[in-house]
Design a protein around this motif. Structure first.
Motif, short mmCIF file in Angstrom:
data_model
loop_
_atom_site.label_atom_id
_atom_site.label_comp_id
_atom_site.label_asym_id
_atom_site.label_seq_id
_atom_site.Cartn_x
_atom_site.Cartn_y
_atom_site.Cartn_z
N LYS A 39 0.84 -1.21 0.00
CA LYS A 39 0.00 0.00 0.00
C LYS A 39 0.87 1.26 0.00
O LYS A 39 1.89 1.31 0.69
CB LYS A 39 -0.88 0.06 1.25
CG LYS A 39 -1.80 -1.13 1.41
CD LYS A 39 -3.08 -0.92 0.68
CE LYS A 39 -4.05 -2.04 1.02
NZ LYS A 39 -5.14 -2.10 0.10
N VAL A 40 0.44 2.24 -0.77
CA VAL A 40 1.07 3.56 -0.77
C VAL A 40 -0.01 4.57 -0.44
O VAL A 40 -1.08 4.55 -1.06
CB VAL A 40 1.71 3.88 -2.14
CG1 VAL A 40 2.21 5.31 -2.18
CG2 VAL A 40 2.83 2.90 -2.46
N GLU A 41 0.27 5.44 0.51
CA GLU A 41 -0.63 6.55 0.84
C GLU A 41 0.15 7.84 0.68
O GLU A 41 1.31 7.92 1.08
CB GLU A 41 -1.12 6.45 2.29
CG GLU A 41 -2.06 5.30 2.55
CD GLU A 41 -2.61 5.31 3.96
OE1 GLU A 41 -3.52 4.53 4.22
OE2 GLU A 41 -2.13 6.11 4.80
N THR A 42 -0.48 8.82 0.09
CA THR A 42 0.18 10.11 -0.09
C THR A 42 -0.85 11.23 -0.02
O THR A 42 -2.01 11.05 -0.40
CB THR A 42 0.96 10.18 -1.41
OG1 THR A 42 1.60 11.45 -1.51
CG2 THR A 42 0.09 9.94 -2.61
N ASN A 43 -0.41 12.38 0.46
CA ASN A 43 -1.29 13.54 0.53
C ASN A 43 -0.95 14.55 -0.56
O ASN A 43 -1.26 15.72 -0.44
CB ASN A 43 -1.18 14.21 1.91
CG ASN A 43 0.17 14.87 2.12
OD1 ASN A 43 1.12 14.59 1.40
ND2 ASN A 43 0.26 15.75 3.09
#
Length: 65
Positions: A39-43
């Motif tokens: 998983k990759v999360e970015t804002n």
């Protein structure tokens, strides 16, 4: 926060490559990667299509989570 499922990441180098690809385009972006879950999360302010393209350029397959 944008989330992506990424296939092919296996090590710390993978994490650095994806993180650097995103932050090179948006230096203010925060990137969190769960290597085990893929998983990759970015804002980032970048559109999701661009994030998927950046991840693909590093050699990984990404889809929106």
């Amino acid at each position: 926060m944008q989330q992506f499922n990424v296939q092919g990441m296996t090590c710390g180098h993978c994490v650095r490559a994806v993180t650097q690809a995103i932050t090179a385009q948006d230096p203010a972006a925060e990137v969190q990667i769960d290597l085990a879950a893929g998983k990759v999360e970015t804002n980032t302010q970048l559109p999701p299509e661009r994030i998927i393209q950046l991840i693909a350029e590093e050699g990984y397959s990404a889809t929106p989570a």
